[in-house]
Enzyme design. Structure first.
Site, PDB file in Angstrom:
ATOM      1  N   PHE A   5      -4.940  57.288 -13.399  1.00 51.39           N
ATOM      2  CA  PHE A   5      -4.566  56.182 -12.493  1.00 51.39           C
ATOM      3  C   PHE A   5      -3.178  55.632 -12.765  1.00 51.39           C
ATOM      4  CE2 PHE A   5      -5.863  53.535 -16.092  1.00 51.39           C
ATOM      5  CZ  PHE A   5      -4.902  52.530 -16.029  1.00 51.39           C
ATOM      6  N   LYS A  31      -6.605  66.618  -7.623  1.00 50.67           N
ATOM      7  CA  LYS A  31      -7.736  65.667  -7.635  1.00 50.67           C
ATOM      8  C   LYS A  31      -7.185  64.411  -8.303  1.00 50.67           C
ATOM      9  CE  LYS A  31     -10.661  63.811  -9.703  1.00 50.67           C
ATOM     10  NZ  LYS A  31     -10.598  62.332  -9.825  1.00 50.67           N
ATOM     11  N   GLU A  34      -9.611  58.463  -8.684  1.00 50.69           N
ATOM     12  CA  GLU A  34     -10.299  57.792  -7.565  1.00 50.69           C
ATOM     13  C   GLU A  34      -9.934  56.309  -7.496  1.00 50.69           C
ATOM     14  OE1 GLU A  34     -11.431  59.036 -10.323  1.00 50.69           O
ATOM     15  OE2 GLU A  34     -13.481  58.423 -10.846  1.00 50.69           O
ATOM     16  N   SER A  49      -7.602  60.477 -20.256  1.00 52.10           N
ATOM     17  CA  SER A  49      -7.973  60.022 -21.599  1.00 52.10           C
ATOM     18  C   SER A  49      -8.386  61.216 -22.467  1.00 52.10           C
ATOM     19  CB  SER A  49      -9.118  59.016 -21.492  1.00 52.10           C
ATOM     20  OG  SER A  49     -10.207  59.628 -20.824  1.00 52.10           O
ATOM     21  N   CYS A  94       0.848  56.209 -21.288  1.00 47.84           N
ATOM     22  CA  CYS A  94       0.457  57.034 -22.444  1.00 47.84           C
ATOM     23  C   CYS A  94       1.546  57.008 -23.504  1.00 47.84           C
ATOM     24  CB  CYS A  94       0.197  58.464 -22.007  1.00 47.84           C
ATOM     25  SG  CYS A  94       1.682  59.273 -21.425  1.00 47.84           S
ATOM     26  N   GLU A 134      -6.833  53.938 -28.725  1.00 51.22           N
ATOM     27  CA  GLU A 134      -5.800  53.649 -27.721  1.00 51.22           C
ATOM     28  C   GLU A 134      -6.273  52.405 -26.960  1.00 51.22           C
ATOM     29  OE1 GLU A 134      -5.585  56.168 -24.173  1.00 51.22           O
ATOM     30  OE2 GLU A 134      -3.409  56.058 -24.275  1.00 51.22           O
TER      31      GLU A 134
HETATM   32  P1  NAD Z   1      -9.511  59.124 -17.244  1.00 50.31           P
HETATM   33  O1  NAD Z   1      -9.700  60.131 -18.321  1.00 50.31           O
HETATM   34  O2  NAD Z   1     -10.551  58.086 -17.052  1.00 50.31           O
HETATM   35  O3  NAD Z   1      -9.369  59.861 -15.812  1.00 50.31           O
HETATM   36  C1  NAD Z   1      -8.472  60.927 -15.617  1.00 50.31           C
HETATM   37  C2  NAD Z   1      -9.064  61.871 -14.579  1.00 50.31           C
HETATM   38  O4  NAD Z   1     -10.294  62.403 -15.057  1.00 50.31           O
HETATM   39  C3  NAD Z   1      -9.368  61.169 -13.248  1.00 50.31           C
HETATM   40  O5  NAD Z   1      -8.961  62.000 -12.194  1.00 50.31           O
HETATM   41  C4  NAD Z   1     -10.883  60.984 -13.283  1.00 50.31           C
HETATM   42  O6  NAD Z   1     -11.470  61.047 -12.013  1.00 50.31           O
HETATM   43  C5  NAD Z   1     -11.359  62.153 -14.132  1.00 50.31           C
HETATM   44  N1  NAD Z   1     -12.570  61.826 -14.911  1.00 50.31           N
HETATM   45  C6  NAD Z   1     -12.907  60.615 -15.427  1.00 50.31           C
HETATM   46  N2  NAD Z   1     -14.083  60.700 -16.079  1.00 50.31           N
HETATM   47  C7  NAD Z   1     -14.496  61.985 -15.967  1.00 50.31           C
HETATM   48  C8  NAD Z   1     -15.646  62.694 -16.447  1.00 50.31           C
HETATM   49  N3  NAD Z   1     -16.603  62.089 -17.159  1.00 50.31           N
HETATM   50  N4  NAD Z   1     -15.752  64.000 -16.158  1.00 50.31           N
HETATM   51  C9  NAD Z   1     -14.804  64.633 -15.441  1.00 50.31           C
HETATM   52  N5  NAD Z   1     -13.686  64.007 -14.963  1.00 50.31           N
HETATM   53  C10 NAD Z   1     -13.539  62.703 -15.228  1.00 50.31           C
HETATM   54  O7  NAD Z   1      -8.068  58.468 -17.473  1.00 50.31           O
HETATM   55  P2  NAD Z   1      -7.439  57.201 -16.727  1.00 50.31           P
HETATM   56  O8  NAD Z   1      -8.121  55.974 -17.202  1.00 50.31           O
HETATM   57  O9  NAD Z   1      -7.340  57.449 -15.282  1.00 50.31           O
HETATM   58  O10 NAD Z   1      -5.942  57.253 -17.304  1.00 50.31           O
HETATM   59  C11 NAD Z   1      -5.554  56.649 -18.493  1.00 50.31           C
HETATM   60  C12 NAD Z   1      -5.538  57.645 -19.630  1.00 50.31           C
HETATM   61  O11 NAD Z   1      -4.655  58.739 -19.318  1.00 50.31           O
HETATM   62  C13 NAD Z   1      -5.000  57.059 -20.919  1.00 50.31           C
HETATM   63  O12 NAD Z   1      -5.760  57.532 -21.986  1.00 50.31           O
HETATM   64  C14 NAD Z   1      -3.574  57.579 -20.985  1.00 50.31           C
HETATM   65  O13 NAD Z   1      -3.033  57.646 -22.279  1.00 50.31           O
HETATM   66  C15 NAD Z   1      -3.765  58.945 -20.418  1.00 50.31           C
HETATM   67  N6  NAD Z   1      -2.493  59.482 -19.934  1.00 50.31           N
HETATM   68  C16 NAD Z   1      -1.930  60.489 -20.665  1.00 50.31           C
HETATM   69  C17 NAD Z   1      -0.701  60.996 -20.284  1.00 50.31           C
HETATM   70  C18 NAD Z   1      -0.063  62.097 -21.083  1.00 50.31           C
HETATM   71  O14 NAD Z   1       0.886  62.683 -20.589  1.00 50.31           O
HETATM   72  N7  NAD Z   1      -0.519  62.411 -22.278  1.00 50.31           N
HETATM   73  C19 NAD Z   1      -0.050  60.491 -19.149  1.00 50.31           C
HETATM   74  C20 NAD Z   1      -0.672  59.471 -18.415  1.00 50.31           C
HETATM   75  C21 NAD Z   1      -1.904  58.980 -18.826  1.00 50.31           C
END
Ligand code: NAD
Length: 508
Positions: free
Chosen positions: A157, A181, A184, A234, A289, A391
């Site tokens: 997000f 994808k 959401e 994450s 991140c 984090e």
């Molecule tokens: P998230 O892991 O909750 O979601 C990321 C994606 O995974 C979304 O598209 C979501 O729909 C999907 N997802 C969520 N739960 C899932 C599950 N149980 N099974 C399958 N798919 C699932 O992450 P977020 O809260 O949207 O974003 C924040 C996180 O992203 C932080 O941890 C941040 O550090 C990380 N991030 C990392 C980078 C990097 O380059 N390393 C860059 C931006 C964000």
């Protein structure tokens, strides 16, 4: 939260085969405006069947797109880039509305996203292979890079435009069909990017947006026609996507969370370090991140002086609606996220951390229901505390005091994450030791957030990244292509044919 009820809020779509396509699953996720706390749209959550149908459409489009000349493909990217520039204000407004980040911050992420389109425009250069003449027996040998087919990107997000662009621009340029994808929580800007691709002349089906949750992700992980997955999110989900995706024989690059430190050496320019910390730590409500989470001053004298200067400046930071031009940062993404940050703050105080600036109940000139948290600073945090180990995705930042540079390096190296890190110092030898010994993927010296520019590789170490690939940078051209080595011989005259049973060698 998911709802299946019909109401007046706008229902969003997917983007399949060049068309905005309504969802068929009858499952929807609520999309909030964090600045007001109100539901602004319903995001369709795709079923397995819908994802698989979209993959078939993308696969058919790939068969044609891969045959289009590189020059023609790059023309589409040039037009797409120009549209992103033209539409920056509209996109920034969309990002602000659905993510809560300020418009100025949103514009910054669009500029960084465009950098990855710039790199993708250079795909012809990155696709050039190697060529050797007469490696033996008049055989010429060369390598070629070809697109993989249908590839997927699953995004978080916190960068609704920059991260999807960084994950997908090169994939399109080198001839793949891409399925995005998006999170959401922020589906609007991905749908708008789809319109821009279409306007730029990208053939229908080469670019798809499938909105969804775990069901969509799990289908992507299993569909045999998807050959590579780029994931950002994450760490637990990154690890899951990496292990399931590779089990199913896909190429996976999965980027996870971070816990980024700033070391402040006794010889550092403290005013410069404080100014750098403020933006890098609290910008975007700390939902990056690469946000700096922990200040690590070396020596008690440095810590006292640094905290004294820092706390006065942190107390002045202003949180506000994304439209508020005087706000330093906006609301966090959800109420759940706000509650989680509050829990970390409260537990760390119970564990002995000193609450130096309290942002738990900020004064905000915005609707009460918005997910606002003010800038919080906790001093005397120790490595065993949860707020140090995890984090924390919200504006609660910490100070961990250390005695020596070695102690700082050891602590950072033993941390689970290894995304970004920086040191503030006037000492060349200290900076050199730090850059050599630190186990972190993106390293800064007197630089607040060491995010590489678009033409350098991006990626962390340890549990901040699963898989060997990088984002942004030239490595994306390698990740989204397969290579072949061709050995070719065109003899001038027919030779007497003689079967050789000895292993072929170049001594012929
Ligand atoms: P998230 O892991 O909750 O979601 C990321 C994606 O995974 C979304 O598209 C979501 O729909 C999907 N997802 C969520 N739960 C899932 C599950 N149980 N099974 C399958 N798919 C699932 O992450 P977020 O809260 O949207 O974003 C924040 C996180 O992203 C932080 O941890 C941040 O550090 C990380 N991030 C990392 C980078 C990097 O380059 N390393 C860059 C931006 C964000």
């Amino acid at each position: 939260m998911t709802t299946t009820t019909q109401n007046a809020v706008k229902k969003l779509t997917h983007f399949i085969g060049g068309e905005m396509t309504p969802g068929k699953s009858e499952r929807f996720g609520d999309v909030y405006s964090p600045s007001t706390g109100e539901v602004i749209a319903l995001c369709p959550l795709a079923s397995t069947e819908e994802v698989n149908e979209a993959v078939e459409v993308a696969h058919a489009a790939f068969e044609k797109w891969k045959r289009i000349s590189l020059g023609k493909r790059v023309e589409v990217l040039h037009r797409f880039r120009a549209l992103l520039v033209e539409e920056t204000n509209r996109l920034a407004e969309m990002i602000g509305l659905e993510s809560g980040k300020t418009v100025a911050d949103a514009k910054g992420e669009i500029v960084r996203g465009i950098e990855s389109v710039d790199l993708a425009i250079n795909a012809p250069h990155l696709l050039k292979g190697e060529y050797s003449v007469n490696v033996g027996g008049d055989i010429n040998s060369f390598s070629i890079k070809q697109p993989l087919g249908v590839v997927a990107a699953i995004s978080p997000f916190n960068f609704p435009v920059m991260v999807p662009l960084a994950m997908t621009s090169m994939a399109v340029a080198v001839g793949n069909a891409v399925i995005l994808k998006p999170s959401e929580k922020v589906p609007n800007s991905a749908l708008y990017i789809s319109e821009l691709w279409k306007k730029a002349g990208l053939p229908d089906g080469v670019w798809t947006v499938i909105n969804g949750d775990k069901e969509a992700v799990d289908t992507i992980l299993k569909n045999p026609k998807i050959h590579a997955i780029s994931f950002v999110g994450s760490t637990p989900i990154a690890e899951y996507v990496y292990s399931e995706g590779t089990k199913n024989n896909k190429r996976v690059a999965a980027f996870g969370g971070g816990k980024n430190h700033m070391i402040i050496m006794p010889d550092a320019d403290l005013d410069q370090a404080v100014t750098a910390f403020l933006g890098a730590a609290y910008g975007s409500a700390s939902q990056r991140c690469m946000a700096i989470s922990a200040a690590m001053p070396v020596g008690e004298k440095t810590a006292e002086a640094f905290v004294a200067k820092l706390k006065a400046r942190v107390a002045q930071l202003k949180v506000g609606a994304y439209t508020d031009e005087s706000a330093d940062f906006g609301a966090v993404i959800t109420q759940q996220s706000k509650d989680s940050v509050l829990k970390y703050i409260n537990e760390s105080i119970e564990e002995g951390a000193v609450l130096t600036v309290d942002g738990r109940n900020p004064e905000v000139n915005a609707p009460e229901k918005g997910f606002y948290l003010g800038a919080t600073l906790l001093d005397h945090v120790t490595p065993d505390m949860k707020i140090y180990r995890d984090e924390v995705f919200g504006p609660a930042r910490i100070v961990v005091r250390v005695s020596t540079l070695d102690e700082a390096i050891n602590l950072i190296n033993s941390h689970e994450f290894g995304n970004g890190v920086t040191i503030y110092t006037e000492s060349g030898p200290a900076a050199r030791k730090f850059t050599q010994e630190i186990e972190v993927g993106m390293v800064g010296v007197n630089v607040p957030i060491p995010i590489p520019v678009g033409y350098h590789n991006f990626g962390g170490l340890k549990r901040s990244k699963f898989g060997e690939a990088h984002m942004f940078g030239p490595d994306t051209a390698r990740f989204f292509t397969k290579s072949k080595t061709v050995s070719e011989r065109w003899p001038e005259a027919k030779e007497d044919s003689k079967t050789e049973f000895a292993f072929p060698s170049s001594n012929q």
